[in-house]
Design a protein around this motif. Structure first.
Motif, mmCIF file in Angstrom:
data_model
loop_
_atom_site.group_PDB
_atom_site.id
_atom_site.type_symbol
_atom_site.label_atom_id
_atom_site.label_comp_id
_atom_site.label_asym_id
_atom_site.label_seq_id
_atom_site.Cartn_x
_atom_site.Cartn_y
_atom_site.Cartn_z
ATOM 1 N N ARG A 66 0.848 -1.176 0.000
ATOM 2 C CA ARG A 66 0.000 0.000 0.000
ATOM 3 C C ARG A 66 0.895 1.241 0.000
ATOM 4 O O ARG A 66 2.018 1.205 0.501
ATOM 5 C CB ARG A 66 -0.900 0.066 1.245
ATOM 6 N N THR A 67 0.376 2.327 -0.533
ATOM 7 C CA THR A 67 1.056 3.615 -0.472
ATOM 8 C C THR A 67 0.216 4.525 0.413
ATOM 9 O O THR A 67 -1.002 4.608 0.243
ATOM 10 C CB THR A 67 1.197 4.231 -1.879
ATOM 11 N N PHE A 68 0.873 5.180 1.371
ATOM 12 C CA PHE A 68 0.189 6.057 2.304
ATOM 13 C C PHE A 68 0.732 7.477 2.191
ATOM 14 O O PHE A 68 1.923 7.679 1.937
ATOM 15 C CB PHE A 68 0.362 5.571 3.744
ATOM 16 N N ALA A 69 -0.128 8.461 2.416
ATOM 17 C CA ALA A 69 0.279 9.863 2.394
ATOM 18 C C ALA A 69 1.138 10.218 3.610
ATOM 19 O O ALA A 69 2.001 11.088 3.530
ATOM 20 C CB ALA A 69 -0.954 10.768 2.342
ATOM 21 N N ALA A 70 0.920 9.547 4.734
ATOM 22 C CA ALA A 70 1.666 9.827 5.966
ATOM 23 C C ALA A 70 3.145 9.467 5.783
ATOM 24 O O ALA A 70 3.495 8.571 5.014
ATOM 25 C CB ALA A 70 1.071 9.046 7.127
ATOM 26 N N ASN A 71 4.016 10.143 6.529
ATOM 27 C CA ASN A 71 5.451 9.876 6.434
ATOM 28 C C ASN A 71 5.799 8.532 7.083
ATOM 29 O O ASN A 71 4.993 7.984 7.852
ATOM 30 C CB ASN A 71 6.248 11.037 7.031
ATOM 31 N N PRO A 72 6.981 7.982 6.786
ATOM 32 C CA PRO A 72 7.345 6.663 7.314
ATOM 33 C C PRO A 72 7.315 6.556 8.838
ATOM 34 O O PRO A 72 6.889 5.530 9.373
ATOM 35 C CB PRO A 72 8.759 6.440 6.768
ATOM 36 N N GLU A 73 7.741 7.592 9.537
ATOM 37 C CA GLU A 73 7.743 7.532 10.999
ATOM 38 C C GLU A 73 6.320 7.381 11.541
ATOM 39 O O GLU A 73 6.072 6.634 12.487
ATOM 40 C CB GLU A 73 8.431 8.771 11.591
ATOM 41 N N THR A 74 5.381 8.102 10.936
ATOM 42 C CA THR A 74 3.983 8.013 11.366
ATOM 43 C C THR A 74 3.412 6.641 11.056
ATOM 44 O O THR A 74 2.762 6.020 11.906
ATOM 45 C CB THR A 74 3.153 9.125 10.692
ATOM 46 N N VAL A 75 3.657 6.150 9.853
ATOM 47 C CA VAL A 75 3.157 4.817 9.478
ATOM 48 C C VAL A 75 3.772 3.756 10.386
ATOM 49 O O VAL A 75 3.078 2.839 10.850
ATOM 50 C CB VAL A 75 3.415 4.514 7.991
ATOM 51 N N PHE A 76 5.063 3.884 10.687
ATOM 52 C CA PHE A 76 5.696 2.913 11.579
ATOM 53 C C PHE A 76 5.009 2.906 12.941
ATOM 54 O O PHE A 76 4.790 1.849 13.529
ATOM 55 C CB PHE A 76 7.192 3.204 11.718
ATOM 56 N N SER A 77 4.619 4.088 13.424
ATOM 57 C CA SER A 77 3.910 4.137 14.707
ATOM 58 C C SER A 77 2.542 3.462 14.598
ATOM 59 O O SER A 77 2.079 2.836 15.553
ATOM 60 C CB SER A 77 3.768 5.576 15.216
ATOM 61 N N TYR A 78 1.903 3.565 13.438
ATOM 62 C CA TYR A 78 0.606 2.904 13.239
ATOM 63 C C TYR A 78 0.724 1.385 13.279
ATOM 64 O O TYR A 78 -0.231 0.702 13.645
ATOM 65 C CB TYR A 78 -0.016 3.301 11.902
ATOM 66 N N VAL A 79 1.865 0.852 12.873
ATOM 67 C CA VAL A 79 1.992 -0.608 12.805
ATOM 68 C C VAL A 79 2.778 -1.196 13.969
ATOM 69 O O VAL A 79 3.015 -2.409 14.000
ATOM 70 C CB VAL A 79 2.583 -1.080 11.456
ATOM 71 N N THR A 80 3.159 -0.359 14.949
ATOM 72 C CA THR A 80 3.902 -0.891 16.089
ATOM 73 C C THR A 80 3.337 -0.496 17.449
ATOM 74 O O THR A 80 3.486 -1.246 18.408
ATOM 75 C CB THR A 80 5.385 -0.460 16.038
ATOM 76 N N GLU A 81 2.717 0.674 17.555
ATOM 77 C CA GLU A 81 2.258 1.158 18.858
ATOM 78 C C GLU A 81 0.819 0.711 19.124
ATOM 79 O O GLU A 81 -0.068 0.907 18.302
ATOM 80 C CB GLU A 81 2.362 2.686 18.915
ATOM 81 N N GLU A 82 0.617 0.151 20.298
ATOM 82 C CA GLU A 82 -0.658 -0.458 20.661
ATOM 83 C C GLU A 82 -1.867 0.447 20.412
ATOM 84 O O GLU A 82 -2.849 0.020 19.794
ATOM 85 C CB GLU A 82 -0.604 -0.874 22.135
ATOM 86 N N GLU A 83 -1.810 1.705 20.852
ATOM 87 C CA GLU A 83 -2.978 2.585 20.698
ATOM 88 C C GLU A 83 -3.315 2.813 19.228
ATOM 89 O O GLU A 83 -4.477 2.997 18.869
ATOM 90 C CB GLU A 83 -2.784 3.911 21.424
ATOM 91 N N ASN A 84 -2.313 2.796 18.365
ATOM 92 C CA ASN A 84 -2.549 2.967 16.924
ATOM 93 C C ASN A 84 -2.968 1.659 16.259
ATOM 94 O O ASN A 84 -3.837 1.648 15.384
ATOM 95 C CB ASN A 84 -1.303 3.525 16.247
ATOM 96 N N LEU A 85 -2.358 0.550 16.667
ATOM 97 C CA LEU A 85 -2.730 -0.757 16.109
ATOM 98 C C LEU A 85 -4.207 -1.056 16.334
ATOM 99 O O LEU A 85 -4.876 -1.608 15.467
ATOM 100 C CB LEU A 85 -1.890 -1.866 16.745
ATOM 101 N N LEU A 86 -4.713 -0.671 17.488
ATOM 102 C CA LEU A 86 -6.113 -0.965 17.803
ATOM 103 C C LEU A 86 -7.091 -0.265 16.868
ATOM 104 O O LEU A 86 -8.242 -0.678 16.764
ATOM 105 C CB LEU A 86 -6.416 -0.599 19.253
ATOM 106 N N LYS A 87 -6.650 0.753 16.150
ATOM 107 C CA LYS A 87 -7.514 1.460 15.206
ATOM 108 C C LYS A 87 -7.728 0.675 13.908
ATOM 109 O O LYS A 87 -8.669 0.958 13.175
ATOM 110 C CB LYS A 87 -6.925 2.836 14.886
ATOM 111 N N TRP A 88 -6.842 -0.313 13.632
ATOM 112 C CA TRP A 88 -6.971 -1.032 12.361
ATOM 113 C C TRP A 88 -6.746 -2.540 12.477
ATOM 114 O O TRP A 88 -7.000 -3.271 11.531
ATOM 115 C CB TRP A 88 -6.024 -0.436 11.312
#
Length: 143
Positions: free
Chosen positions: A8-30
């Motif tokens: 997938r290609t995302f508009a968010a920068n790599p640091e933000t995307v990495f937080s989405y796929v590693t940090e619990e509060e963000n993982l729970l969103k998807w």
């Protein structure tokens, strides 16, 4: 054994995307296919160690999956093992997942999910469906 790769290609920068796929509060969103809730979890993928989640569908059926985070290279990749539990809580076949996050050259991110070592083509097809659904949720928060 079967493998799958989804990109997938995302508009968010790599640091933000990495937080989405590693940090619990963000993982729970998807985390988990659309229509599933995740009432029980240990989803800190920022460091090596155990993780687990129980996903529940609209009919109340529970699906438990556990593993170990085996490698973390912020903000580039995280690798973990993955195994479903049966109705007696016995852990089944173990596969391996790698989330890769790279800059796409325009301020956004190229994301790759590799799920390797699935038991057979049927398991790969089922996981492709589940991950595709979950990634639709991630697309809403990372774009």
């Amino acid at each position: 054994m079967s493998d799958l790769t989804l990109e997938r290609t995302f508009a968010a920068n790599p640091e933000t995307v990495f937080s989405y796929v590693t940090e619990e509060e963000n993982l729970l969103k998807w985390w988990g296919p659309e229509g599933m809730t995740v009432p029980e979890y240990v989803l800190d993928l920022t460091q090596p160690g155990p993780w687990s989640s129980v996903m529940v569908n609209a009919e109340g059926e529970r699906y438990k999956v556990t593993g170990e985070v085996v490698a973390v290279d912020p903000p580039h990749s995280v690798e973990l093992t993955w195994a479903w539990h049966d109705e007696n809580d016995a852990r089944g076949h173990e596969s391996r997942i790698r989330f890769e996050v790279t800059p796409n050259g325009s301020g956004g991110t190229q994301f790759r999910l590799i799920h390797a070592g699935l038991s057979d083509d049927e398991a790969a097809a089922s996981h492709t469906e589940g991950w595709t659904s979950a990634l639709r949720k991630l697309e809403h928060i990372a774009n």
